[in-house]
Design a protein around this motif. Structure first.
Motif, PDB file in Angstrom:
ATOM      1  N   PHE A   1      -3.698 -10.451   9.479  1.00  0.00           N
ATOM      2  CA  PHE A   1      -4.176  -9.148   9.962  1.00  0.00           C
ATOM      3  C   PHE A   1      -5.523  -9.225  10.687  1.00  0.00           C
ATOM      4  CE2 PHE A   1      -1.848  -7.526   5.972  1.00  0.00           C
ATOM      5  CZ  PHE A   1      -0.641  -7.532   6.642  1.00  0.00           C
ATOM      6  N   LYS A   2      -6.022 -10.432  10.961  1.00  0.00           N
ATOM      7  CA  LYS A   2      -7.357 -10.540  11.546  1.00  0.00           C
ATOM      8  C   LYS A   2      -7.430  -9.932  12.945  1.00  0.00           C
ATOM      9  CE  LYS A   2      -6.632 -15.278  13.272  1.00  0.00           C
ATOM     10  NZ  LYS A   2      -7.112 -16.684  13.164  1.00  0.00           N
ATOM     11  N   GLY A   3      -6.296  -9.804  13.626  1.00  0.00           N
ATOM     12  CA  GLY A   3      -6.301  -9.234  14.973  1.00  0.00           C
ATOM     13  C   GLY A   3      -6.115  -7.728  15.000  1.00  0.00           C
ATOM     14  N   VAL A   4      -5.941  -7.117  13.826  1.00  0.00           N
ATOM     15  CA  VAL A   4      -5.737  -5.663  13.759  1.00  0.00           C
ATOM     16  C   VAL A   4      -7.078  -4.949  13.882  1.00  0.00           C
ATOM     17  CG1 VAL A   4      -4.858  -3.752  12.375  1.00  0.00           C
ATOM     18  CG2 VAL A   4      -3.705  -5.984  12.299  1.00  0.00           C
ATOM     19  N   LYS A   5      -7.180  -4.078  14.855  1.00  0.00           N
ATOM     20  CA  LYS A   5      -8.430  -3.346  15.080  1.00  0.00           C
ATOM     21  C   LYS A   5      -8.562  -2.168  14.126  1.00  0.00           C
ATOM     22  CE  LYS A   5      -8.629  -4.465  20.022  1.00  0.00           C
ATOM     23  NZ  LYS A   5      -8.700  -3.912  21.403  1.00  0.00           N
ATOM     24  N   LYS A   6      -9.795  -1.838  13.797  1.00  0.00           N
ATOM     25  CA  LYS A   6     -10.065  -0.674  12.946  1.00  0.00           C
ATOM     26  C   LYS A   6     -10.002   0.582  13.810  1.00  0.00           C
ATOM     27  CE  LYS A   6     -12.949  -2.941   9.459  1.00  0.00           C
ATOM     28  NZ  LYS A   6     -14.281  -2.938   8.799  1.00  0.00           N
TER      29      LYS A   6
END
Length: 259
Positions: free
Chosen positions: A145-150
């Motif tokens: 999930f490191k590429g999922v933006k907030k």
């Protein structure tokens, strides 16, 4: 696999990478590469000698609260039952104790010549042992999930999403799940066997990412041009109406008592 020209089944053969000769089954052995082109050959009997045999025992290592193990580690479930009538009393005691304490047992056992960790939980009249994946088999969620933006979502979009969830709540029924691939494959084979035209699947309408709000409105029953909010968003106004109605009713009853 079939030969398209002859219609005959194909057979698999192993070919020597250097001599290009066919290697018969009795000459095929496993090997582990220790360097470029260097292998240690291991005979199946040698593997069997070092791998533990199954003693059909489950050795409990710890008891933990239900829900403490992330289900991404869950592999396959197996039903556990008593081996005979003499074991029923102990089996029942373990099952009921786990149920009463809301606990699960972490145990080890040998399955298919591999030591596996299993999670034992009560299930109806029996127990279920779910094999757990090894740590190296499960990808880290942080990495995944490191590429999922907030992104903060609020307002109408969040209200519509909540409304759709509320209106479509239900229960899981395994009988209603279908394997669309198997169904489509069976229909394809039947059509070809009967010389009929191949079935065409219905096209699936997929909303564009930038049309999410429009898709949510359509799912909630509000048209793209409608400014109406879902019923869930008007819960406070409904509550006020109910309170007023109760107030009027109470006033009438008190008036009758007074008269």
């Amino acid at each position: 696999m079939i030969n398209e020209k002859t219609g005959n089944r194909l057979k698999r053969e192993f070919i020597d990478g250097e001599t290009e000769e066919v290697v018969e089954r009795d000459q095929q052995v496993k090997g582990f590469e220790t360097g470029t082109g260097d292998y240690i050959m291991i005979d199946p009997e040698e593997v069997a000698a070092v791998v533990p045999d199954s003693d059909k025992m489950l050795e409990a290592e710890a008891f933990i609260a239900c829900g403490k193990i992330d289900d991404v580690y869950f592999d396959k479930p197996y039903y556990l039952v008593p081996v005979d009538d003499d074991a029923s009393e102990a089996f029942t005691a373990i099952r009921d104790a786990l149920a009463n304490t809301d606990a699960t047992a972490v145990a080890r056992t040998v399955l298919f010549r591999r030591i596996r960790t299993v999670l034992i939980r009560p299930h109806g009249k029996g127990l279920i042992a779910t094999t757990l994946n090894f740590e190296y088999e499960v990808k880290s969620s942080k990495e995944a999930f490191k590429g999922v933006k907030k992104v903060k979502v609020e307002g109408e979009m969040l209200d519509l999403a909540k409304h759709i969830i509320d209106t479509k709540k239900g229960e899981f029924d395994p009988a209603k799940t279908d394997d669309r691939y198997e169904t489509a494959l069976a229909a394809l084979v039947k059509a070809k066997a009967e010389g009929k035209s191949l079935p065409k699947p219905k096209p699936i309408k997929v909303s564009k990412p930038n049309d999410l709000l429009k898709a949510l409105r359509e799912s909630a029953g509000a048209g793209s041009g409608s400014s109406k909010k879902p019923k869930a968003a008007n819960a406070n106004s409904e509550k006020k109406k109910t309170t007023r109605a109760k107030t009027k009713t109470t006033s009438k009853s008190e008036h009758k008592k007074a008269s």
